[in-house]
Structure formats: C-alpha cells, structure tokens
Enzyme design. Structure first.
Site, PDB file in Angstrom:
ATOM      1  N   CYS A  66       0.658  -1.154   0.256  1.00 42.71           N
ATOM      2  CA  CYS A  66      -0.165   0.314  -0.080  1.00 42.71           C
ATOM      3  C   CYS A  66       0.872   1.186  -0.086  1.00 42.71           C
ATOM      4  O   CYS A  66       1.592   1.590   0.985  1.00 42.71           O
ATOM      5  CB  CYS A  66      -0.737   0.031   1.289  1.00 42.71           C
ATOM      6  SG  CYS A  66      -2.196   1.474   0.604  1.00 42.71           S
ATOM      7  N   ARG A  69      -0.033   4.472   2.259  1.00 45.45           N
ATOM      8  CA  ARG A  69      -0.117   4.650   4.277  1.00 45.45           C
ATOM      9  C   ARG A  69      -0.363   5.682   5.225  1.00 45.45           C
ATOM     10  O   ARG A  69       0.043   6.055   6.344  1.00 45.45           O
ATOM     11  CB  ARG A  69       0.618   2.916   5.020  1.00 45.45           C
ATOM     12  CG  ARG A  69       0.054   1.871   4.851  1.00 45.45           C
ATOM     13  CD  ARG A  69       1.474   0.948   4.268  1.00 45.45           C
ATOM     14  NE  ARG A  69       1.780   0.847   3.765  1.00 45.45           N
ATOM     15  CZ  ARG A  69       2.920   0.116   4.286  1.00 45.45           C
ATOM     16  NH1 ARG A  69       3.655  -0.471   4.933  1.00 45.45           N
ATOM     17  NH2 ARG A  69       4.062  -0.389   2.206  1.00 45.45           N
ATOM     18  N   TRP A 238      -9.090   5.722  -0.960  1.00 48.51           N
ATOM     19  CA  TRP A 238      -9.673   6.847  -1.915  1.00 48.51           C
ATOM     20  C   TRP A 238      -8.794   5.925  -3.251  1.00 48.51           C
ATOM     21  O   TRP A 238      -7.212   5.042  -2.784  1.00 48.51           O
ATOM     22  CB  TRP A 238      -9.575   8.146  -1.753  1.00 48.51           C
ATOM     23  CG  TRP A 238      -8.309   9.193  -1.678  1.00 48.51           C
ATOM     24  CD1 TRP A 238      -7.518   9.019  -2.486  1.00 48.51           C
ATOM     25  CD2 TRP A 238      -8.052   9.472  -0.077  1.00 48.51           C
ATOM     26  NE1 TRP A 238      -6.227   9.413  -1.196  1.00 48.51           N
ATOM     27  CE2 TRP A 238      -6.774   9.990   0.009  1.00 48.51           C
ATOM     28  CE3 TRP A 238      -8.893   9.399   0.674  1.00 48.51           C
ATOM     29  CZ2 TRP A 238      -5.874  10.397   0.892  1.00 48.51           C
ATOM     30  CZ3 TRP A 238      -8.171  10.008   1.861  1.00 48.51           C
ATOM     31  CH2 TRP A 238      -6.771  10.647   1.847  1.00 48.51           C
ATOM     32  N   GLU A 243      -4.650   3.194 -11.287  1.00 49.06           N
ATOM     33  CA  GLU A 243      -5.939   2.156 -10.542  1.00 49.06           C
ATOM     34  C   GLU A 243      -7.035   1.929 -11.620  1.00 49.06           C
ATOM     35  O   GLU A 243      -7.148   0.841 -12.228  1.00 49.06           O
ATOM     36  CB  GLU A 243      -6.379   2.112  -9.033  1.00 49.06           C
ATOM     37  CG  GLU A 243      -4.753   2.200  -8.186  1.00 49.06           C
ATOM     38  CD  GLU A 243      -5.686   1.279  -7.397  1.00 49.06           C
ATOM     39  OE1 GLU A 243      -6.687   0.367  -6.820  1.00 49.06           O
ATOM     40  OE2 GLU A 243      -6.400   2.564  -6.630  1.00 49.06           O
TER      41      GLU A 243
HETATM   42  C1  HEM Z   1      -6.134   6.555   1.627  1.00 49.66           C
HETATM   43  C2  HEM Z   1      -6.619   5.995   0.491  1.00 49.66           C
HETATM   44  C3  HEM Z   1      -5.222   4.990  -0.205  1.00 49.66           C
HETATM   45  C4  HEM Z   1      -4.342   5.406  -1.144  1.00 49.66           C
HETATM   46  C5  HEM Z   1      -4.215   5.935  -2.265  1.00 49.66           C
HETATM   47  C6  HEM Z   1      -4.321   3.935  -1.446  1.00 49.66           C
HETATM   48  C7  HEM Z   1      -3.221   3.210  -2.070  1.00 49.66           C
HETATM   49  C8  HEM Z   1      -3.010   1.495  -2.470  1.00 49.66           C
HETATM   50  C9  HEM Z   1      -3.070   0.940  -3.732  1.00 49.66           C
HETATM   51  C10 HEM Z   1      -2.801   1.795  -5.134  1.00 49.66           C
HETATM   52  C11 HEM Z   1      -2.752  -0.469  -3.542  1.00 49.66           C
HETATM   53  C12 HEM Z   1      -1.985  -1.080  -4.834  1.00 49.66           C
HETATM   54  C13 HEM Z   1      -3.583  -1.755  -5.113  1.00 49.66           C
HETATM   55  C14 HEM Z   1      -3.864  -2.069  -6.970  1.00 49.66           C
HETATM   56  O1  HEM Z   1      -2.922  -2.109  -7.387  1.00 49.66           O
HETATM   57  O2  HEM Z   1      -4.118  -3.525  -6.947  1.00 49.66           O
HETATM   58  C15 HEM Z   1      -3.406  -0.398  -2.788  1.00 49.66           C
HETATM   59  C16 HEM Z   1      -2.918  -1.490  -1.852  1.00 49.66           C
HETATM   60  C17 HEM Z   1      -3.341  -1.903  -0.795  1.00 49.66           C
HETATM   61  N1  HEM Z   1      -3.390  -1.245   0.542  1.00 49.66           N
HETATM   62 FE1  HEM Z   1      -4.350   0.562   0.361  1.00 49.66          FE
HETATM   63  N2  HEM Z   1      -4.945   2.999  -0.003  1.00 49.66           N
HETATM   64  C18 HEM Z   1      -5.321   3.779   0.758  1.00 49.66           C
HETATM   65  C19 HEM Z   1      -5.821   3.320   1.951  1.00 49.66           C
HETATM   66  C20 HEM Z   1      -5.895   1.644   2.168  1.00 49.66           C
HETATM   67  C21 HEM Z   1      -6.903   2.101   4.038  1.00 49.66           C
HETATM   68  C22 HEM Z   1      -7.967   2.425   4.048  1.00 49.66           C
HETATM   69  C23 HEM Z   1      -6.150   0.302   3.580  1.00 49.66           C
HETATM   70  C24 HEM Z   1      -7.067  -0.429   4.822  1.00 49.66           C
HETATM   71  C25 HEM Z   1      -7.118  -0.096   6.060  1.00 49.66           C
HETATM   72  C26 HEM Z   1      -5.304  -0.034   2.830  1.00 49.66           C
HETATM   73  C27 HEM Z   1      -4.473  -1.607   2.327  1.00 49.66           C
HETATM   74  C28 HEM Z   1      -4.185  -1.753   1.244  1.00 49.66           C
HETATM   75  C29 HEM Z   1      -4.168  -3.694   1.843  1.00 49.66           C
HETATM   76  C30 HEM Z   1      -4.027  -4.409   2.542  1.00 49.66           C
HETATM   77  C31 HEM Z   1      -3.526  -3.136   0.240  1.00 49.66           C
HETATM   78  C32 HEM Z   1      -3.027  -4.926  -0.835  1.00 49.66           C
HETATM   79  C33 HEM Z   1      -3.687  -5.029  -1.667  1.00 49.66           C
HETATM   80  C34 HEM Z   1      -3.369  -6.753  -1.462  1.00 49.66           C
HETATM   81  O3  HEM Z   1      -2.561  -7.544  -1.352  1.00 49.66           O
HETATM   82  O4  HEM Z   1      -4.276  -8.007  -2.339  1.00 49.66           O
HETATM   83  N3  HEM Z   1      -5.245   1.102   2.001  1.00 49.66           N
HETATM   84  N4  HEM Z   1      -3.275   1.351  -2.128  1.00 49.66           N
HETATM   85  N1  H49 Z   2      -7.375   2.499  -3.389  1.00 44.03           N
HETATM   86  C1  H49 Z   2      -7.369   1.004  -2.820  1.00 44.03           C
HETATM   87  N2  H49 Z   2      -6.916   0.424  -3.980  1.00 44.03           N
HETATM   88  C2  H49 Z   2      -7.225  -0.950  -3.856  1.00 44.03           C
HETATM   89  C3  H49 Z   2      -6.179  -1.227  -2.412  1.00 44.03           C
HETATM   90  C4  H49 Z   2      -6.323  -2.742  -2.115  1.00 44.03           C
HETATM   91  C5  H49 Z   2      -6.561  -3.926  -3.117  1.00 44.03           C
HETATM   92  C6  H49 Z   2      -7.094  -3.727  -4.482  1.00 44.03           C
HETATM   93  C7  H49 Z   2      -7.362  -4.373  -5.563  1.00 44.03           C
HETATM   94  N3  H49 Z   2      -6.692  -5.063  -6.233  1.00 44.03           N
HETATM   95  C8  H49 Z   2      -6.381  -6.228  -6.812  1.00 44.03           C
HETATM   96  C9  H49 Z   2      -6.528  -5.936  -8.306  1.00 44.03           C
HETATM   97  C10 H49 Z   2      -7.031  -6.981  -8.992  1.00 44.03           C
HETATM   98  C11 H49 Z   2      -5.230  -8.015  -9.189  1.00 44.03           C
HETATM   99  C12 H49 Z   2      -4.326  -6.434  -8.508  1.00 44.03           C
HETATM  100  N4  H49 Z   2      -5.033  -5.612  -8.443  1.00 44.03           N
HETATM  101  C13 H49 Z   2      -7.550  -2.118  -4.371  1.00 44.03           C
HETATM  102  C14 H49 Z   2      -8.054   1.243  -1.855  1.00 44.03           C
HETATM  103  C15 H49 Z   2      -9.207  -0.414  -1.505  1.00 44.03           C
HETATM  104  C16 H49 Z   2      -8.793  -0.088  -0.135  1.00 44.03           C
HETATM  105  C17 H49 Z   2      -8.867   1.098   0.255  1.00 44.03           C
HETATM  106  S1  H49 Z   2      -7.657   1.798  -0.781  1.00 44.03           S
END
Ligand code: HEM
Ligand code: H49
Length: 363
Positions: A66, A69, A238, A243
């Site tokens: 993420c 953070r 957000w 994405e």
């Molecule tokens: C507030 C704005 C936030 C932004 C801009 C953001 C952005 C992102 C992005 C771009 C990804 C990669 C997603 C992808 O490529 O599919 C990601 C992954 C992730 N985010 Fe954030 N995030 C935010 C908030 C949060 C919050 C609030 C949480 C949980 C409380 C969170 C937990 C995670 C987790 C667990 C992943 C990895 C998901 C996976 O392994 O599939 N994020 N985030």
């Molecule tokens: N901006 C966000 N994007 C996000 C975060 C975690 C996971 C995902 C979805 N990821 C799964 C996709 C599908 C495979 C690779 N990306 C999106 C957020 C989602 C919830 C909190 S932040």
C-alpha cells in the site's frame, strides 16, 4: 470453519499494543493472563474496542503493497462485532459506503463484523470489492462490462439476480451469515457515487460513455489481529488515478481501451515503436484525474501519493519502526521511474496485524 487462535501472535500483538499505548489500562502480563484464561474457556478471546482500532490501523500500516499509508492513524473504525445477521450486515455495509463517501470528501473507513468462533462460522462478504461492475460474455466471446467480474456475475445470475446488461451495472452484495445460504442484496443507487469520465482537451472523450465509482472498498481480505481472524472487515480508501486509468481501463483483460483511444487520438498504431499505447495511457489517466477533480471527489495522482509515502517512511524511521514494502506493487503502473518510490529498496518482512487474502478453500 474455525481457524483457531495463535497464542504467540496474540503475545506479539499485545507487546506492540502496550509499547505504543503507554496510557492503556492494565499491563502486558495481566492482559496475557486474561487472554490465556479466555482461550482455555472459550477457544477464542475478545479484543477491547481500543485494541481492535489499534489492530486495524496497524494492519494498514503493515500493508507492504500500500502506497497510501501516510494517514494510517486516521482510519475510521466501525466496531460491528455484535452483527451477524446478513440483513444487518447489508445495512451496515450501506452505512459504511455513505459515511466513507461523505459527498466526495472520502474518509478511509473499516467496518469489522463478528469473527468466527468455535462452532460458529464468521460472517463473509463474497464480493471482492463492495462496488464492482458486472461483466457479461457474449456468445462470440466479446465482453460487455468488466471481464474480471464475468464469473462472479454468472454466479449471482444463478442466484436469480438480473442486470441491465450495460457496461457499468453495479453488482449486488453477496453475504454469508453464520448459517444458511448466502443472501443477495441490491445496493441502493443513493449509496453509490460515480464520476463520468471526460477529457480536459478532447471533447470526443465524453462520447465514450466512460464512468467509474468514487469509493474503492475491499471486502475479500481477512483482518488478522493477535491471532484472531476477522473474516468480514471491509475497508475503503480513495483511488490512485492509475488504478482506474491504467489498470481498470487499460489492461487487455479489463476494459481494454488503449487501441480505441489511440485511434481517436489519430496515432499510428501499426508499430509499438510510436509508443501509441503510452500516449493513450497518459490521456486516459489525465481524463480520470481531471474528471474526479471536476466532480470534487477525492483522488490522488501517483506523483503526489509517492511523495506522501516517502514522508511516511521518514516519519516511521523517526518513530524507530521499519516500513515493510513490496516494490512491485508500490511502484505505480505508469511512469514508475518518475516517482520517488521507484529509486529505493524496501524491507520485505511481513508483519501482523495484517490484511491477508481470504483463507484458501473458502468461497
Ligand atoms: C487512503 C487512500 C489509499 C490509497 C490512495 C491507497 C492506495 C493503494 C494502492 C494503489 C494499492 C495497490 C492496489 C492494486 O494495485 O490493486 C493499495 C494496496 C493495498 N492497500 Fe491501500 N490505499 C489507501 C488506503 C488504504 C486503507 C484505508 C487500507 C486498509 C485499512 C489499505 C490497505 C491496502 C492493502 C491491504 C493493500 C494490498 C492489497 C492486496 O494485497 O491485494 N489501503 N493501496
Ligand atoms: N485505492 C485502493 N485500491 C486498492 C487497494 C487494495 C486492493 C485493491 C484491489 N487489488 C486487486 C487488483 C486485482 C489484481 C491486482 N489489483 C485496490 C483501496 C481500496 C481500499 C482501500 S484503498
């Protein structure tokens, strides 16, 4: 259905909790005696509200993939561990969406439902995100809507759901309670904020009829705190513009829009060498950021979010904590080397509390 409780993970969690919350009542030793006693009696134990909120925020702080953070401390935590009835779970999910959307000024929020206990299945939301568009595959193999949701769409149609067949039909929520079959719930339109996509310079862009929803809300990850597995803990933040612009609209196994955009831009698509894909990606991303900004809906660009993440790294170093990071997810899917997160290495140690992909073998 009950994954059991890892006492060592519990000890590690409470050590972190008392180290970071010096004013918390009690002590590590006394709390562990209570936990061991509850485990012996009931096979599980209960977190206090404060432990739960701390655990959810640290799980976000530990999320190595993420980039968002920096604001981990401001996560809004909704403790709904008393909710197990699917109808109540649904209404709490709607309230979550309304609270998080906040008219476009998005609030990062998590709602935590009842975890599994010995002899009682936990709640489970089967959607991978609370808001997703349906995908319909025609007989000639072409897809209307989101190809990533074709399977899930077929499954809910078997449950009797019927979409309108457009490229942007909102899928229903599918919720499993502790017993009985899953329940299918249509999300009310007033709980869903969407943004029509237009381009600041190209008027024809609006004619593509593109739109996307404002709030990304992940509902298919378990939240692991102190050895307890919360199987329904939907969380939202957000969007990072890439994405939507690069992945959801640009991937060939998603909406696959690059060739169409390139043609409308009048680019030479006969050879990769003209970098027509890169120009199309760029205009898609410009359109997404412009449209969300015009609609006053929170979104960040990958440059700004990269700078914020580097600030987060600095703050955590000052607090004496190492930041776990996964380079392959942190670096945005376009212009990677133009962002600061590209030019460094990361600590790849995975820590708990954590958000983990749903346990294998579960629907
Ligand atoms: C507030 C704005 C936030 C932004 C801009 C953001 C952005 C992102 C992005 C771009 C990804 C990669 C997603 C992808 O490529 O599919 C990601 C992954 C992730 N985010 Fe954030 N995030 C935010 C908030 C949060 C919050 C609030 C949480 C949980 C409380 C969170 C937990 C995670 C987790 C667990 C992943 C990895 C998901 C996976 O392994 O599939 N994020 N985030
Ligand atoms: N901006 C966000 N994007 C996000 C975060 C975690 C996971 C995902 C979805 N990821 C799964 C996709 C599908 C495979 C690779 N990306 C999106 C957020 C989602 C919830 C909190 S932040």
């Amino acid at each position: 259905d009950f994954p059991g409780v890892d006492i060592h993970e519990a000890h590690d969690f409470f050590r972190q909790y008392y180290a970071e919350n010096p004013d918390a009542p009690g002590s590590l030793h006394r709390r562990m005696v209570e936990v061991a006693d509850e485990l012996n009696r009931y096979g599980t134990y209960a977190h206090t509200e404060d432990e739960l909120a701390f655990g959810a925020r640290v799980a976000w702080r530990n999320s190595s993939r993420c980039i968002g953070r920096l604001y981990w401390k401001s996560l809004v935590v909704r403790d709904r561990r008393d909710v197990t009835d699917p109808y109540e779970v649904f209404s709490e999910c709607i309230e979550h969406l309304q609270l998080a959307t906040n008219g476009g000024k998005i609030r990062p929020t998590i709602t935590i439902f009842a975890p599994p206990a010995p002899g009682r299945r936990g709640v489970r939301i089967r959607n991978d995100q609370m808001i997703r568009y349906a995908g319909y595959r025609a007989v000639d193999g072409s897809v209307i809507g989101d190809p990533a949701q074709v399977e899930f769409t077929r499954a809910v149609e078997r449950f009797g759901w019927l979409g309108e067949g457009s490229a942007f039909d909102i899928l229903p929520l599918v919720i499993d309670g502790p017993t009985g079959p899953p329940h299918v719930f249509e999300i009310p339109r007033d709980a869903i904020l969407e943004v029509p996509i237009e381009h600041p310079q190209h008027a024809w862009f609006a004619e593509l009829g593109l739109r996307w929803h404002a709030v990304p809300a992940i509902s298919n990850m378990d939240l692991r705190i102190g050895g307890i597995t919360y199987t329904a803990a939907p969380f939202n933040g957000w969007y990072l513009g890439t994405e939507i612009g690069s992945r959801n609209f640009g991937d060939t196994d998603r909406y696959d829009l690059l060739p169409g955009i390139a043609r409308r831009l009048g680019l030479d698509t006969s050879t990769e060498r003209t970098l027509w894909k890169d120009r199309a990606l760029l205009e898609l991303n410009v359109a997404v950021l412009h449209s969300f900004t015009m609609a006053d809906v929170t979104i960040t660009d990958h440059h700004t979010e990269s700078e914020r993440f580097l600030m987060h790294l600095e703050r955590e170093e000052k607090a004496g904590r190492s930041v776990p990071g996964d380079w392959s997810w942190l670096v945005p899917p376009m212009s990677g080397s133009a962002t600061g997160v590209f030019h460094r290495y990361y600590d790849t140690t995975e820590r708990t509390p954590a958000f983990v992909p749903r346990g294998a073998g579960c629907p």
